[in-house]
Design a protein around this motif. Structure first.
Motif, short mmCIF file in Angstrom:
data_model
loop_
_atom_site.label_atom_id
_atom_site.label_comp_id
_atom_site.label_asym_id
_atom_site.label_seq_id
_atom_site.Cartn_x
_atom_site.Cartn_y
_atom_site.Cartn_z
N ILE A 194 -5.01 7.92 -0.58
CA ILE A 194 -5.04 6.46 -0.59
C ILE A 194 -4.18 5.78 0.46
CG2 ILE A 194 -5.64 6.37 -3.02
CD1 ILE A 194 -2.69 5.56 -3.58
N TYR A 195 -3.27 6.51 1.11
CA TYR A 195 -2.36 5.89 2.05
C TYR A 195 -2.83 6.04 3.48
CZ TYR A 195 0.69 6.19 -2.01
OH TYR A 195 1.22 6.08 -3.27
N PRO A 196 -2.49 5.03 4.32
CA PRO A 196 -2.73 5.20 5.75
C PRO A 196 -1.89 6.35 6.27
CG PRO A 196 -2.18 2.91 5.20
CD PRO A 196 -1.93 3.74 3.98
N PRO A 197 -2.33 7.06 7.25
CA PRO A 197 -3.50 6.78 8.09
C PRO A 197 -4.82 7.28 7.51
CG PRO A 197 -2.41 8.71 8.93
CD PRO A 197 -1.58 8.21 7.77
N TYR A 198 -4.79 8.08 6.45
CA TYR A 198 -6.03 8.65 5.92
C TYR A 198 -7.00 7.57 5.46
CZ TYR A 198 -3.53 13.05 6.17
OH TYR A 198 -2.84 14.13 6.64
N SER A 199 -6.54 6.69 4.60
CA SER A 199 -7.39 5.63 4.08
C SER A 199 -7.34 4.43 5.04
CB SER A 199 -6.94 5.22 2.68
OG SER A 199 -7.82 4.24 2.17
N SER A 200 -7.92 4.64 6.21
CA SER A 200 -7.97 3.57 7.22
C SER A 200 -9.35 3.57 7.86
CB SER A 200 -6.90 3.80 8.28
OG SER A 200 -7.20 4.95 9.05
N GLU A 201 -9.66 2.48 8.51
CA GLU A 201 -10.95 2.38 9.21
C GLU A 201 -11.06 3.46 10.29
OE1 GLU A 201 -13.76 -1.01 11.26
OE2 GLU A 201 -11.87 -1.59 10.33
N ALA A 202 -9.93 3.71 11.00
CA ALA A 202 -9.93 4.72 12.07
C ALA A 202 -10.31 6.10 11.54
CB ALA A 202 -8.58 4.76 12.76
N CYS A 203 -9.95 6.39 10.30
CA CYS A 203 -10.24 7.70 9.70
C CYS A 203 -11.43 7.66 8.75
CB CYS A 203 -9.00 8.23 8.97
SG CYS A 203 -7.63 8.63 10.07
N GLY A 204 -12.24 6.59 8.87
CA GLY A 204 -13.44 6.50 8.02
C GLY A 204 -13.10 6.46 6.55
N PHE A 205 -11.96 5.83 6.22
CA PHE A 205 -11.46 5.76 4.84
C PHE A 205 -11.48 7.14 4.21
CE2 PHE A 205 -13.03 1.60 6.04
CZ PHE A 205 -11.85 0.89 5.95
N ASP A 206 -10.67 7.99 4.86
CA ASP A 206 -10.49 9.39 4.47
C ASP A 206 -11.81 10.14 4.50
OD1 ASP A 206 -9.04 11.64 3.83
OD2 ASP A 206 -9.06 11.26 1.68
N GLY A 207 -12.56 9.89 5.58
CA GLY A 207 -13.84 10.61 5.76
C GLY A 207 -14.84 10.30 4.67
N GLY A 208 -14.75 9.10 4.08
CA GLY A 208 -15.67 8.71 3.02
C GLY A 208 -15.17 9.06 1.63
N ASP A 209 -14.00 9.66 1.54
CA ASP A 209 -13.44 10.01 0.23
C ASP A 209 -12.90 8.79 -0.52
OD1 ASP A 209 -14.01 12.67 0.75
OD2 ASP A 209 -11.96 13.14 1.39
N CYS A 210 -12.52 7.73 0.20
CA CYS A 210 -11.92 6.55 -0.41
C CYS A 210 -12.83 5.34 -0.23
CB CYS A 210 -10.59 6.21 0.26
SG CYS A 210 -9.30 7.44 0.08
N PRO A 211 -12.83 4.44 -1.23
CA PRO A 211 -13.53 3.18 -1.01
C PRO A 211 -12.74 2.33 -0.01
CG PRO A 211 -12.40 3.16 -3.13
CD PRO A 211 -12.22 4.53 -2.55
N LYS A 212 -13.42 1.38 0.60
CA LYS A 212 -12.78 0.50 1.56
C LYS A 212 -11.84 -0.47 0.82
CE LYS A 212 -13.82 -2.72 5.26
NZ LYS A 212 -14.88 -3.40 6.02
N PRO A 213 -10.59 -0.61 1.29
CA PRO A 213 -9.69 -1.58 0.66
C PRO A 213 -10.24 -3.00 0.77
CG PRO A 213 -8.47 -0.10 2.10
CD PRO A 213 -9.93 0.15 2.35
N VAL A 214 -9.95 -3.79 -0.24
CA VAL A 214 -10.45 -5.19 -0.28
C VAL A 214 -9.30 -6.12 -0.63
CG1 VAL A 214 -12.80 -4.50 -0.92
CG2 VAL A 214 -11.14 -5.00 -2.71
N PRO A 215 -9.43 -7.41 -0.29
CA PRO A 215 -8.41 -8.39 -0.70
C PRO A 215 -8.40 -8.51 -2.23
CG PRO A 215 -9.83 -9.29 1.02
CD PRO A 215 -10.45 -8.01 0.56
N ILE A 216 -7.21 -8.61 -2.79
CA ILE A 216 -7.06 -8.71 -4.25
C ILE A 216 -6.83 -10.18 -4.59
CG2 ILE A 216 -5.73 -7.93 -6.25
CD1 ILE A 216 -7.29 -5.69 -4.78
N GLU A 217 -7.69 -10.73 -5.41
CA GLU A 217 -7.68 -12.16 -5.73
C GLU A 217 -6.34 -12.65 -6.29
OE1 GLU A 217 -10.01 -15.04 -8.84
OE2 GLU A 217 -11.21 -13.52 -7.78
N ASP A 218 -5.75 -11.90 -7.21
CA ASP A 218 -4.50 -12.34 -7.83
C ASP A 218 -3.27 -12.16 -6.94
OD1 ASP A 218 -5.94 -12.98 -10.09
OD2 ASP A 218 -5.50 -11.09 -11.11
N TYR A 219 -3.43 -11.45 -5.82
CA TYR A 219 -2.31 -11.17 -4.92
C TYR A 219 -2.70 -11.52 -3.48
CZ TYR A 219 -0.58 -8.47 -8.90
OH TYR A 219 -0.15 -8.08 -10.15
N PRO A 220 -2.49 -12.79 -3.08
CA PRO A 220 -2.83 -13.18 -1.70
C PRO A 220 -2.09 -12.32 -0.68
CG PRO A 220 -2.28 -15.11 -3.04
CD PRO A 220 -1.94 -13.89 -3.86
#
Length: 160
Positions: free
Chosen positions: A101-127
């Motif tokens: 779940i942590y960068p650099p693995y879960s990053s766009e450059a690494c294809g979100f861990d080669g497709g193993d992780c969902p893409k991070p999204v903005p969290i509504e309750d935490y701007p």
């Protein structure tokens, strides 16, 4: 028998020189140290005591040139063939079926861990908090950036 010591820094205080004189051998001694290599002055992490503790913290901040690749605990990152902008210490972990779940693995450059992780999204309750929603506030303190930050409510309250 060494006589006297002299300490001096260069103009930007990144190098320390220590000089002395050995009366027995009639020779001067000068040692120069790069303080960035000794103390990781440009390493900005929340838990600096974890640098060089014998365990590789394979995260962007720790496993960086500025932090001496976690004080020598981690191998230097290399690029992943399938993702030429992805540099990680353990390329075999990219796309291995487990989400790191942590960068650099879960990053766009690494294809979100080669497709193993969902893409991070903005969290509504935490701007300002952009993470994998299932990880935030799951009862387990994820103590590293971006989860354990003020923007993410200290991992949705898990790290309070």
């Amino acid at each position: 028998m060494v006589f006297g010591f002299h300490l001096s820094f260069n103009a930007d205080a990144s190098r320390l020189s220590i000089s002395s004189y050995d009366l027995r051998t009639d020779q001067g001694i000068i040692n120069v140290y790069d303080l960035n290599e000794l103390f990781y002055l440009n390493c900005m992490v929340h838990n600096p005591f974890e640098i060089g503790n014998g365990e590789c913290a394979d995260l962007d901040l720790f496993n960086s040139e500025q932090c001496g690749y976690d004080g020598g605990d981690c191998p230097q990152p290399i690029f992943v063939d399938k993702y030429p902008e992805c540099f990680v210490a353990y390329p075999e972990r990219v796309g291995d079926g487990d989400c790191d779940i942590y960068p650099p693995y879960s990053s766009e450059a690494c294809g979100f861990d080669g497709g193993d992780c969902p893409k991070p999204v903005p969290i509504e309750d935490y701007p300002g908090c952009v993470v994998i929603p299932e990880i935030l506030g799951n009862g387990w303190c994820d103590k590293y950036w971006p989860y354990n930050t003020e923007e993410c409510g200290w991992d949705g309250g898990d790290c309070i």
